[in-house]
Design a protein around this motif. Structure first.
Motif, short mmCIF file in Angstrom:
data_model
loop_
_atom_site.label_atom_id
_atom_site.label_comp_id
_atom_site.label_asym_id
_atom_site.label_seq_id
_atom_site.Cartn_x
_atom_site.Cartn_y
_atom_site.Cartn_z
N GLY A 148 0.82 -1.21 0.00
CA GLY A 148 0.00 0.00 0.00
C GLY A 148 0.85 1.25 0.00
O GLY A 148 1.98 1.26 0.49
N ARG B 137 -3.26 -3.48 0.97
CA ARG B 137 -4.20 -4.21 0.11
C ARG B 137 -3.57 -5.55 -0.25
O ARG B 137 -2.39 -5.62 -0.58
CB ARG B 137 -4.48 -3.44 -1.18
CG ARG B 137 -5.11 -2.07 -1.00
CD ARG B 137 -5.41 -1.44 -2.36
NE ARG B 137 -4.23 -1.47 -3.23
CZ ARG B 137 -3.28 -0.54 -3.24
NH1 ARG B 137 -3.36 0.48 -2.39
NH2 ARG B 137 -2.26 -0.62 -4.07
N PRO C 86 -5.23 -4.57 6.43
CA PRO C 86 -6.04 -3.61 5.68
C PRO C 86 -6.51 -2.42 6.51
O PRO C 86 -6.73 -1.33 5.96
CB PRO C 86 -7.22 -4.47 5.19
CG PRO C 86 -6.65 -5.85 5.08
CD PRO C 86 -5.71 -5.96 6.25
#
Length: 266
Positions: free
Chosen positions: A119, A254, A249
């Motif tokens: 991410g 992700r 998350p």
């Protein structure tokens, strides 16, 4: 990034970080990049530092079967057990469907699942938890506590984790490794290391009796916060176990490639 690109990134991050970790453990460790296979094998008691992974993209069933046999042969030649990390999204569709059968033919058995994650969310606010204080790993006592938390969380004998981490300069000087302490007692830990323009999260663990209190998320946030503050990096990557997968998350990661961990069949 596309999903496939993130899966490739996940595999490459493993190969890069594990090269550093394994050579830190033993400068003479087996670190090789063979056709289709990356070997990162310290041959120590800490099984996570004994690793092979497949590196080709869109490999078909026949090639995957060949690589699995080669990987199993490498693993059989070692003194200590370890794992084959298989990034399933790098295989073609037919090979993904048949990979467990091909692994069995090669003498490997499925051990447990994982998930690559990444991410672009750094920096993050400085974390806090009402029940924890944080201490950076800078001493041998800190590192022993870190090793013991990992051994307990992953079901290894304490000596296995200590064999992997004690005496490390990297973990005390280069990694942003943190303990979370409850009433002065280490109960959770996480670390980040810089890897090709990313912060890679490694060896997150919580003592089994203190799970489900948000400790692992808090200490992971601390390692990310301090790592980002020191390096200025904005992207982070990790490989999550099934237990940790729901946590990340919430921080901003992700999922990308499913990872299958395989060991030699008994």
């Amino acid at each position: 990034m596309t999903d496939r690109t993130e899966s490739i990134e996940s595999m490459e991050q493993l190969a890069l970080v594990w090269r550093a970790m394994v050579l830190d453990r033993d400068p003479d460790a087996d670190v090789r990049d063979l056709p289709g296979i990356a070997v990162r094998w310290a041959d120590c008691r800490f099984a996570f530092w004994n690793c092979v992974t497949l590196t080709e993209v869109d490999a078909d069933t026949a090639l995957v079967g060949e690589r699995l046999r080669q990987a199993a042969d490498i693993m059989r030649a070692k003194q200590h057990p370890g794992f084959l990390w298989l990034f399933e999204d790098l295989l073609d569709a037919e090979a993904r469907a048949r990979v467990r059968a091909e692994a069995e033919k090669a003498g490997l058995e499925y051990a447990f699942p994982g998930t690559g994650m990444a991410g672009d969310f750094l920096p993050i606010p400085e974390p806090a938890h009402p029940e924890l204080t944080f201490a950076r790993v800078t001493t041998d006592d800190h590192l022993r506590a870190y090793a013991d938390l990992n051994s307990r969380a992953y079901g290894f004998p304490l000596e296995d984790g200590r064999d992997g981490l004690l005496g490390s300069t990297l973990w005390k000087k280069q990694a942003h490794a943190y303990l979370g302490l409850r009433d002065g007692v280490p109960v959770t830990c996480a670390a980040t290391v810089e890897a090709d323009g990313r912060l890679f999260v490694v060896l997150v663990a919580t003592a089994p009796e203190w799970e489900r209190r948000g400790y692992g998320e808090a200490v992971t946030r601390k390692a990310l916060y301090e790592g980002a503050r020191a390096t200025g990096l904005t992207r982070a990557t990790l490989h999550a176990t099934a237990a940790g997968a729901p946590v990340y998350p919430r921080i901003g990661f992700r999922p990308n490639s499913p990872i299958g961990f395989y060991s030699l069949a008994q």
